[in-house]
Write an enzyme that holds these catalytic residues in place. Structure first.
Site, mmCIF file in Angstrom:
data_model
loop_
_atom_site.group_PDB
_atom_site.id
_atom_site.type_symbol
_atom_site.label_atom_id
_atom_site.label_comp_id
_atom_site.label_asym_id
_atom_site.label_seq_id
_atom_site.Cartn_x
_atom_site.Cartn_y
_atom_site.Cartn_z
ATOM 1 C CD GLU A 56 -2.857 1.367 2.253
ATOM 2 O OE1 GLU A 56 -2.889 0.547 3.182
ATOM 3 O OE2 GLU A 56 -3.722 2.252 2.086
ATOM 4 C CG ASP A 73 -2.919 -2.771 4.416
ATOM 5 O OD1 ASP A 73 -2.121 -1.977 4.935
ATOM 6 O OD2 ASP A 73 -4.130 -2.525 4.263
ATOM 7 C CB ILE A 75 -0.929 -0.797 9.672
ATOM 8 C CG1 ILE A 75 0.451 -0.914 10.322
ATOM 9 C CG2 ILE A 75 -2.018 -0.662 10.739
ATOM 10 C CD1 ILE A 75 0.792 0.259 11.260
ATOM 11 C CG ASP A 76 -6.838 -3.684 6.761
ATOM 12 O OD1 ASP A 76 -6.967 -2.840 5.855
ATOM 13 O OD2 ASP A 76 -7.791 -4.304 7.257
ATOM 14 C CB THR A 78 -3.806 3.178 9.240
ATOM 15 O OG1 THR A 78 -3.049 2.213 8.512
ATOM 16 C CG2 THR A 78 -2.878 4.285 9.673
ATOM 17 C CG ASP A 200 -7.843 -2.416 1.778
ATOM 18 O OD1 ASP A 200 -7.012 -1.978 2.582
ATOM 19 O OD2 ASP A 200 -8.418 -1.699 0.916
HETATM 20 C C1 IPD Z 1 -8.960 0.368 5.504
HETATM 21 C C2 IPD Z 1 -9.628 -0.614 6.425
HETATM 22 C C3 IPD Z 1 -11.089 -0.258 6.581
HETATM 23 C C4 IPD Z 1 -11.795 -0.181 5.267
HETATM 24 C C5 IPD Z 1 -11.074 0.742 4.294
HETATM 25 C C6 IPD Z 1 -9.620 0.320 4.160
HETATM 26 P P1 IPD Z 1 -6.384 1.005 5.939
HETATM 27 O O1 IPD Z 1 -7.579 0.059 5.343
HETATM 28 O O2 IPD Z 1 -9.539 -1.916 5.931
HETATM 29 O O3 IPD Z 1 -11.775 -1.208 7.366
HETATM 30 O O4 IPD Z 1 -13.105 0.276 5.478
HETATM 31 O O5 IPD Z 1 -11.707 0.675 3.036
HETATM 32 O O6 IPD Z 1 -8.956 1.177 3.266
HETATM 33 O O7 IPD Z 1 -6.504 2.326 5.247
HETATM 34 O O8 IPD Z 1 -6.582 1.095 7.399
HETATM 35 O O9 IPD Z 1 -5.168 0.238 5.510
HETATM 36 CA CA CA Z 2 -6.031 -1.548 4.339
HETATM 37 CA CA CA Z 3 -2.995 0.112 5.334
#
Ligand code: IPD
Ligand code: CA
Ligand code: CA
Length: 256
Positions: A56, A73, A75-76, A78, A200
């Site tokens: 990402e 990813d 950190i999913d 963030t 994601d």
């Molecule tokens: C997000 C998370 C979130 C989702 C967003 C993603 P991120 O990833 O997975 O639950 O609703 O669409 O982009 O930005 O924290 O890596």
């Molecule tokens: Ca993510």
């Molecule tokens: Ca992320």
């Protein structure tokens, strides 16, 4: 798995990180995301010499049609991470010849490691997992209302409005990877998000399909080379009901 676990430990122990936005105020990146992606890139590329890397937060070459590609990813969740909400995952998928091959989703705050290799089943902390057999009326749906692109939120709210009376309840935890793994382990039954990026969902999607779950986009199958709607469920009949509602609210088309 050791590399993913170690990267999770780094995330859990990261303190004093900086926070910046990535174009919209809701879409943030921390210095911990960037550092963890650099760590994963270095370790994973040396684990599989000749592999390519799609993350990402860095430069990407896309999915190689031949050989191995990592989709990462760092950190999913963030926003959760930046506020100390412990619903966060490191998400690492491995593609082989352009197809999903293995997935690792690790929440370092709960020490939960989900993993799957194609054709070999899905596991949480080494124990086999399976989707639930709950019917729709007992189903928990995980969803989101497109925080990063609020013009898409209204039809997402409509989907929630229409699903809410049909199922048990709705959750929005802030980590798509964690939510899809909740579906894989039988803790939730339905999932919808109008726009996810490959990092994601790629790793969690392998766990979900190996755990017996089903998923699709609005127009055909889920794709991994660009953003995509993700509609998923514990079985085909629940998927069909959710898909029909999503499709009606979006006129059968991906809105981007
Ligand atoms: C997000 C998370 C979130 C989702 C967003 C993603 P991120 O990833 O997975 O639950 O609703 O669409 O982009 O930005 O924290 O890596
Ligand atoms: Ca993510
Ligand atoms: Ca992320």
């Amino acid at each position: 798995m050791d590399i993913v676990r170690e990267s999770g430990r780094r995330v859990r122990e990261a303190h004093g990180f900086t926070v910046e936005d990535k174009g919209t105020r809701e879409n943030i990146v921390t210095s911990a995301d960037v550092e963890n992606e650099m760590f994963l890139r270095r370790e994973l590329l040396s684990l599989v010499p000749g592999s390519t890397f799609m993350g990402e937060e860095g430069e990407t070459t896309g999915i190689s049609p031949e050989g191995y590609t990592w989709i990462v990813d760092p950190i999913d969740g963030t926003t959760n991470f930046s506020r100390g909400i412990p619903i966060v995952a490191v998400s690492v998928a491995l593609f082989k010849d352009g197809q999903p091959h293995a997935g690792y989703v690790y929440n370092p705050f709960t020490d939960s490691m989900y993993h799957a290799v194609k054709g070999q089943g899905a596991f949480k902390n080494g124990r086999p997992i399976r989707v639930s057999d709950r019917p729709l009326e007992q189903g928990i749906m995980c969803t989101a209302w497109c925080a990063y692109e609020k013009r898409l939120a209204l039809p997402c709210f409509k989907v929630s409005e229409r699903m809410h009376p049909l199922c048990n309840d709705i959750r929005r935890t802030g980590s798509a990877a964690v939510e899809l793994c909740m579906l894989a382990e039988g803790a939730a039954e339905l999932y919808f998000e109008i726009r996810l990026s490959p990092w994601d969902h790629a790793a969690a999607m392998i766990c979900l399909s190996e755990a017996g779950g089903v998923a699709r986009a609005i127009e055909g199958d889920i794709v991994f080379d660009r953003p995509c709607p993700v509609i998923a469920a514990n079985n085909g009949s629940n998927l069909d009901i959710l898909y029909d509602i999503v499709s009606e609210e979006f006129d059968g088309r991906t809105p981007y």
